[in-house]
Motif scaffolding. Structure first.
Motif, PDB file in Angstrom:
ATOM      1  N   THR A 233       0.830  -1.199   0.000  1.00 60.66           N
ATOM      2  CA  THR A 233       0.000   0.000   0.000  1.00 60.66           C
ATOM      3  C   THR A 233       0.866   1.251   0.000  1.00 60.66           C
ATOM      4  O   THR A 233       0.428   2.325  -0.349  1.00 60.66           O
ATOM      5  CB  THR A 233      -0.950   0.011   1.212  1.00 60.66           C
ATOM      6  OG1 THR A 233      -0.206  -0.345   2.360  1.00 60.66           O
ATOM      7  CG2 THR A 233      -2.089  -0.970   1.015  1.00 60.66           C
TER       8      THR A 233
ATOM      9  N   LYS B  74      -0.701  -3.377 -13.088  1.00 61.10           N
ATOM     10  CA  LYS B  74      -1.257  -2.236 -12.328  1.00 61.10           C
ATOM     11  C   LYS B  74      -0.764  -2.288 -10.881  1.00 61.10           C
ATOM     12  O   LYS B  74      -0.499  -1.262 -10.270  1.00 61.10           O
ATOM     13  CB  LYS B  74      -2.785  -2.291 -12.383  1.00 61.10           C
ATOM     14  CG  LYS B  74      -3.459  -1.179 -11.604  1.00 61.10           C
ATOM     15  CD  LYS B  74      -4.940  -1.155 -11.873  1.00 61.10           C
ATOM     16  CE  LYS B  74      -5.745  -0.535 -10.739  1.00 61.10           C
ATOM     17  NZ  LYS B  74      -5.174   0.678 -10.177  1.00 61.10           N
ATOM     18  N   LYS B  75      -0.612  -3.517 -10.389  1.00 64.94           N
ATOM     19  CA  LYS B  75      -0.123  -3.693  -9.014  1.00 64.94           C
ATOM     20  C   LYS B  75       1.269  -3.068  -8.879  1.00 64.94           C
ATOM     21  O   LYS B  75       1.547  -2.332  -7.933  1.00 64.94           O
ATOM     22  CB  LYS B  75      -0.084  -5.193  -8.697  1.00 64.94           C
ATOM     23  CG  LYS B  75       0.455  -5.545  -7.349  1.00 64.94           C
ATOM     24  CD  LYS B  75       0.516  -7.066  -7.213  1.00 64.94           C
ATOM     25  CE  LYS B  75       1.593  -7.474  -6.229  1.00 64.94           C
ATOM     26  NZ  LYS B  75       1.904  -8.905  -6.322  1.00 64.94           N
TER      27      LYS B  75
ATOM     28  N   ASP C 215       0.939   0.772  -9.140  1.00 70.64           N
ATOM     29  CA  ASP C 215       0.360   1.388  -7.938  1.00 70.64           C
ATOM     30  C   ASP C 215       1.339   1.410  -6.768  1.00 70.64           C
ATOM     31  O   ASP C 215       1.192   2.206  -5.850  1.00 70.64           O
ATOM     32  CB  ASP C 215      -0.921   0.654  -7.526  1.00 70.64           C
ATOM     33  CG  ASP C 215      -2.062   0.932  -8.491  1.00 70.64           C
ATOM     34  OD1 ASP C 215      -1.924   1.864  -9.320  1.00 70.64           O
ATOM     35  OD2 ASP C 215      -3.089   0.219  -8.426  1.00 70.64           O
TER      36      ASP C 215
ATOM     37  N   GLN D 115       6.019   6.787 -11.260  1.00 66.51           N
ATOM     38  CA  GLN D 115       5.004   6.451 -12.269  1.00 66.51           C
ATOM     39  C   GLN D 115       5.190   7.322 -13.514  1.00 66.51           C
ATOM     40  O   GLN D 115       5.128   6.835 -14.643  1.00 66.51           O
ATOM     41  CB  GLN D 115       3.601   6.659 -11.695  1.00 66.51           C
ATOM     42  CG  GLN D 115       3.250   5.645 -10.622  1.00 66.51           C
ATOM     43  CD  GLN D 115       1.909   5.917  -9.965  1.00 66.51           C
ATOM     44  OE1 GLN D 115       1.361   7.015 -10.078  1.00 66.51           O
ATOM     45  NE2 GLN D 115       1.387   4.922  -9.266  1.00 66.51           N
TER      46      GLN D 115
END
Ligand code: KDO
Length: 325
Positions: free
Chosen positions: A19, A242-243, A246, A253
């Motif tokens: 996260t 995408k993991k 993110d 990014q």
């Protein structure tokens, strides 16, 4: 994660994702692709993309399907087993049939048109769907080149009727097989890695690919002619998990996005240059290289798509938007 569908798998993998942004050394970007190490797309990933992200990510290229079989890479990303690939609209159409619009013959006009289509607003919902449902971000569009029919036999081909009964190797998915049929041939599904031997032994009569690929894979050694059908201005997408995306900081990014765009542009310019130069190389190798009746090919192929089930899956109005760009 046995028994789960792709969407559930993506959600389950996302739950275990970091996260917080990963630190520099943590990020490993493994790319698995069919392209060989000497293909211009791989060269650009190694020489342009990798150094541009080296401060925070370690790029690892696995070429010639050394890590995953052709056509299985998207699922590997969705399952959390891979971070990057060079994928195709044909592979995406296996999950999202509306992508078949980009697999249809004589839709894209050239490399610049491909770029405009990829950047267009109407592309956004499609990209979003791939991201939401497969966990894959399509970062940039790569130019593979104009696909032509390349035969080991020497009969003259002027119209689709001349390809009747010709066993033409096409990659192994429905969208590719349909293109082979639309050209008038008898398509045979086969992985890219098997094509050279199949041409050499006569297991197939021919294959289709852009001239730089015919050179890189040495198909010219085992074929006699290239019929310049230009039936598909072929593209690939640089795809990223995408993991993995993110887990990066916004700065990382942005750097990854820029590195992908720069790599795609570098490869595009090299492919275009090679396409220009290589027809004479092929002639020097003893191959016949000539244009067929292009109007006949265009009409037959376009009619086949418009009357097919594929066109029923296309987003209404999109073909006109593409043609209008
Ligand atoms: C092929 O299998 O013929 C094909 O050209 C299909 C493309 O989508 C692309 O995957 C390509 O192979 C490979 O990258 C090898 O060049």
């Amino acid at each position: 994660m046995m028994g789960l569908n792709i969407k559930q798998m993506v959600t389950a993998t996302a739950l275990t994702a970091l996260t917080t942004a990963a630190s520099a050394a943590d990020i490993k970007l493994r790319m698995a692709a069919t392209a060989s190490a000497t293909d211009q797309r791989s060269v650009a990933m190694t020489e342009v993309f990798a150094p541009a992200v080296a401060d925070f990510a370690q790029f690892e290229g696995h070429w010639s399907n050394s890590l995953f079989k052709q056509g299985t890479e998207l699922e590997a990303i969705a399952r959390g087993n891979l971070e990057m690939t060079i994928t195709s609209a044909q592979e995406l159409a296996e999950f999202f049939p509306e992508f078949s619009i980009f697999t249809a013959g004589y839709v894209h006009r050239d490399a610049e048109h491909q770029k405009r289509v990829f950047a267009a607003d109407f592309m956004q919902p499609l990209k979003q769907k791939v991201e939401d449902e497969l966990g894959v971000k399509l970062l940039s569009v790569m130019y593979l080149g104009r696909r032509h029919v390349n035969l080991r036999t020497d009969q003259e081909v002027k119209t689709p009727a001349d390809l009747t009964g010709v066993n033409l190797r096409m990659p192994g998915s429905d969208a590719w097989q349909f293109l082979g049929k639309a050209l008038g041939a008898n398509p045979t599904p086969m992985a890219f890695s098997e094509v050279y031997t199949a041409l050499q032994t006569g297991a197939v009569d021919g294959q289709d690919n852009p001239i730089p690929t015919v050179k890189d894979a040495k198909f010219y050694e085992v074929t006699k002619q290239i019929i310049l059908t230009s039936h598909l201005v072929d593209l690939n997408y640089i795809a990223l998990s995408k993991k993995a995306f993110d887990a990066m900081t916004p700065e990382q990014q942005a750097a990854v996005q820029k590195a992908a765009d720069d790599a795609a542009e570098s490869a595009r310019q090299k492919q275009l240059k090679m396409e220009d130069e290589l027809a004479s190389f092929m002639r020097d190798q003893g191959l016949k290289v000539y244009e067929p009746n292009l109007a006949a090919f265009q009409k037959t192929v376009q009619d086949a798509y418009l009357n097919s089930d594929f066109s029923k899956t296309w987003v209404p109005g999109m073909i006109d938007q593409i043609n209008g760009l």
